[in-house]
Design a protein around this motif. Structure first.
Motif, PDB file in Angstrom:
ATOM      1  N   GLU A  49       0.833  -1.211   0.000  1.00 39.64           N
ATOM      2  CA  GLU A  49       0.000   0.000   0.000  1.00 39.64           C
ATOM      3  C   GLU A  49       0.863   1.254   0.000  1.00 39.64           C
ATOM      4  O   GLU A  49       0.584   2.212  -0.714  1.00 39.64           O
ATOM      5  N   SER A  50       1.907   1.244   0.804  1.00 46.33           N
ATOM      6  CA  SER A  50       2.811   2.387   0.888  1.00 46.33           C
ATOM      7  C   SER A  50       3.496   2.630  -0.452  1.00 46.33           C
ATOM      8  O   SER A  50       3.583   3.772  -0.923  1.00 46.33           O
ATOM      9  N   TYR A  58       2.416   1.749  -3.418  1.00 41.60           N
ATOM     10  CA  TYR A  58       1.393   2.203  -4.361  1.00 41.60           C
ATOM     11  C   TYR A  58       1.104   3.693  -4.176  1.00 41.60           C
ATOM     12  O   TYR A  58       1.076   4.463  -5.138  1.00 41.60           O
ATOM     13  N   LYS A  59       0.926   4.114  -2.926  1.00 40.85           N
ATOM     14  CA  LYS A  59       0.634   5.522  -2.644  1.00 40.85           C
ATOM     15  C   LYS A  59       1.790   6.423  -3.054  1.00 40.85           C
ATOM     16  O   LYS A  59       1.578   7.493  -3.627  1.00 40.85           O
TER      17      LYS A  59
END
Length: 188
Positions: free
Chosen positions: A138-139, A141-142
């Motif tokens: 997630e990190s 991707y962000k």
């Protein structure tokens, strides 16, 4: 981009003036690439977390008697990899859902005292996934989305600057043409 013609005399000028419309970008290809990379890195970390390869290959009834009658939707890392290659995952949450299903299937099938080790291992790997691997994906991707936005914002700013420059040049050409026309009429 729309084109309008402006006039400063009774005759219409041929110098176009552009009007900006917000550009809608299709970033789906970029998103797929970033999601695919995040999933590939997650799968690599998951394989390292699974030294016995419990979740690597599909479970068959030959390996686990009655598995197909207990588990409706089997899932393993190979299936997840294949879905990643086909770009079946449009979001990281779709990927996470399959990973959690894989662990849930193991816990559901392995009942009784003989299944305790498998349940414990599934819970351990699920915790590693949820606490570390998923967060890292997630990190990543962000961060990639933020970088992409900065690049696109810079490109938009440059395009807007170029558009303003062209408008100014067009206005100057129109003004010069009007002055030349006025001088020609005055000379006649």
């Amino acid at each position: 981009v729309g084109i309008t013609l402006s006039s400063s005399s009774s005759k219409k000028s041929t110098a176009p003036t552009t009007t900006s419309k917000p550009k809608k970008r299709d970033d789906s290809e970029f998103n797929y690439r970033v999601i695919k990379k995040a999933i590939a890195e997650s799968l690599s970390a998951m394989k390292q977390s699974d030294p016995q390869n419990l979740f690597l290959n599909p479970v068959t009834d030959a390996i686990a008697p009655g598995y197909s009658s207990v588990i409706d939707k089997p899932m393993c890392m190979r299936t997840i990899e294949e879905k990643m290659r086909r770009s079946d995952y449009k979001t990281l949450s779709e990927f996470s859902k399959d990973v959690l299903l894989m662990f849930s299937n193991c816990i559901k099938y392995n009942i009784g005292p003989e299944g305790q080790w498998f349940r414990d291992e599934a819970r351990r790997q699920q915790k590693v996934f949820q606490d570390h691997i998923s967060n890292k994906a997630e990190s990543y991707y962000k961060k990639e989305l933020i970088k992409r936005k900065k690049v696109l914002d810079r490109a938009d700013a440059l395009a807007l600057k170029e558009e303003k420059k062209k408008k100014k040049e067009a206005a100057e050409q129109e003004k010069a043409a009007a002055a030349a026309l006025a001088a020609k009429k005055k000379a006649e």
